[in-house]
Design an enzyme around this catalytic site. Structure first.
Site, PDB file in Angstrom:
ATOM      1  CG  ASP A 267       7.188   5.573 -11.822  1.00 33.86           C
ATOM      2  OD1 ASP A 267       7.704   4.302 -12.191  1.00 33.86           O
ATOM      3  OD2 ASP A 267       5.662   5.532 -11.990  1.00 33.86           O
TER       4      ASP A 267
ATOM      5  CE  LYS B 154      -4.950  -2.364   0.825  1.00 35.55           C
ATOM      6  NZ  LYS B 154      -5.080  -0.932   0.802  1.00 35.55           N
TER       7      LYS B 154
ATOM      8  CB  SER C 102      -0.868   0.044   1.223  1.00 40.10           C
ATOM      9  OG  SER C 102      -2.015   0.762   1.305  1.00 40.10           O
TER      10      SER C 102
END
Length: 436
Positions: free
Chosen positions: A310, A324, A299
């Site tokens: 990224d 998740k 999460s």
């Protein structure tokens, strides 16, 4: 004649289209009339089943239990993270996000009818007993968990501090074994910091509870102030971190990013998409960062790792994360508790959904033990050769060698291979980013 045929064909086509529209409209209206009727009929059936159960069930059962179970069954059938929280469970959730609660120190979910450990929380009874992500809890005090809801299982694991509970654990292909744990009041210290190998800042985040962004900022400032040497980089450890608050995942990511998207949440309505962007200011001041993850990182941990990965701001090292990728909204119902409902999926800045997939590390490193090879003193160096030339800078070199030896003597690094690799990666990156 061709003109007449064309006009007839056009008229026929218009008539067929109109008839088709009328039929479609009629079908839609008919469907709209049927749906409410079916819904009301099924609601009536639900009421009848409830009354029949109250009258005929082998033991007396209250209306409250039947209704709460029906609601929880409805929500939990949607996905593993939606559920009904009674007043007690709702209070427990609030305590957990504030970093203090009672129990065993386990973050769990439901899978295949049994309780699955997502992660043990640092320095809790479950952590000290050696429970691991992926362990299955198949019974509690001899009572099988099959047939229990997740809330029921969690309630059974909670209790007064000092009392004990026996868990039966299934781990991989091993034979099930029992673990007896003593309940404690769990006070989560969400952020721990240290210096590794004399010049690498280490920040351990065990959960994303309220205010940890400020704790991380203070921890890094303290390391910089107290450490004699300038730090070469930062290791952020979110292994076995089950997640927490979305706003804290965003705030922590923002600490290390100067600009750009951190995460976006998208519900089934496109207009409800929310994008969270970074503000100017990187507390690491451009130094190399390594994020440590494993299969217990879930999460909010995955939001942090995905955002820094990224943006090429950090190297992600370790094992694939839990996967998740959904957002739960907690909707209170005064007097009765609340519902936890999955309302959106989240996406990393590049548009990746990690739901049921996880974050893939840039460098995969499995846990391992370090064993030094014994070469029985069979090798010799230049300095040991007869009549070897002396080094006119021997004192400085000797000091440097001693310093390097000291750097390698960190006990934690010898015990934790993944952390050792993370520190080595920081040192390698710092050489290329600061060649002078």
């Amino acid at each position: 004649m061709w003109k007449k045929l064309l006009i007839i064909a056009l008229i026929a086509n218009i008539s067929m289209t109109a008839a088709s529209c009328v039929t479609a409209a009629d079908n839609k209206a008919q469907k709209e009339e049927e749906e409410p009727a079916d819904t009301y009929e099924m609601l009536n059936m639900l009421g009848e089943i409830m009354e029949r159960t109250k009258v005929s069930y082998v033991e007396e059962v209250s209306d409250k239990k039947l209704i709460e179970s029906a609601i929880n069954g409805m929500l939990s059938s949607l996905d593993p993270h939606s559920s009904f929280l009674d007043a007690k469970s709702f209070q427990y959730l609030n305590e957990q996000t504030q970093g203090k609660f009672g129990g065993l120190g386990l973050e769990v979910t439901m899978e295949n009818g049994v309780v699955k450990v997502v992660s043990p929380i640092d320095d809790t009874p479950a952590f000290k007993a050696g429970l691991k992500p992926g362990d299955y809890i198949i019974s509690l005090d001899g009572t099988t968990v099959v047939g229990m809801s997740l809330n029921e299982a969690v309630d059974k694991m909670r209790g007064k501090a000092g009392t004990k509970i026996k868990l039966t654990i299934r781990r991989g292909v091993e034979k099930p074994f029992d673990v007896t744990l003593k309940r404690e009041e769990i006070k989560i210290r969400s952020v721990k910091s240290d210096i590794k190998s004399k010049d690498v800042a280490y920040i351990r985040i065990s959960s994303f509870s309220e205010g940890i962004d400020k704790n991380i900022k203070e921890a890094l400032e303290k390391i910089r102030k107290e450490n004699k040497e300038p730090i070469k980089g930062v290791v952020i450890d979110v292994r076995n971190n089950p997640g927490g608050l979305l706003d804290q995942a965003v705030a922590v990511s923002d600490l290390f990013l100067d600009k750009g998207e951190i995460v976006s949440t998208r519900s089934r309505n496109e207009e409800d998409t929310v994008k969270y962007n970074a503000t100017k200011g990187d507390i690491a001041e451009g130094l190399p960062i390594v994020v440590l993850i494993n299969d217990g990182s879930a999460s909010a941990s995955e939001i942090l790792a995905g955002a820094l990965q990224d943006h090429k701001r950090a190297v992600v090292l370790g094992e694939k994360s839990f996967g998740k990728g959904s957002v739960q909204s907690v909707i209170p119902f005064p007097k009765y508790g609340a519902i936890r409902l999955t309302t959106a999926r989240y996406y990393t800045p590049s548009g990746r959904s990690i739901q049921a997939k996880g974050i893939e590390p840039d460098i995969e490193v499995k846990p391992a033990k370090i064993e030094l090879l014994n070469v029985d003193g069979m090798t010799i160096s230049e300095a040991e050769l007869k009549n070897a030339l002396k080094n006119d800078n021997i004192e400085t070199t000797g000091d440097k060698n001693k310093k390097n030896a000291d750097n390698g003597s960190d006990e934690d690094l010898q015990k934790d291979y993944q952390l050792l690799r993370a520190v080595d990666t920081i040192k390698a990156l710092s050489i290329y980013s600061n060649p002078q």
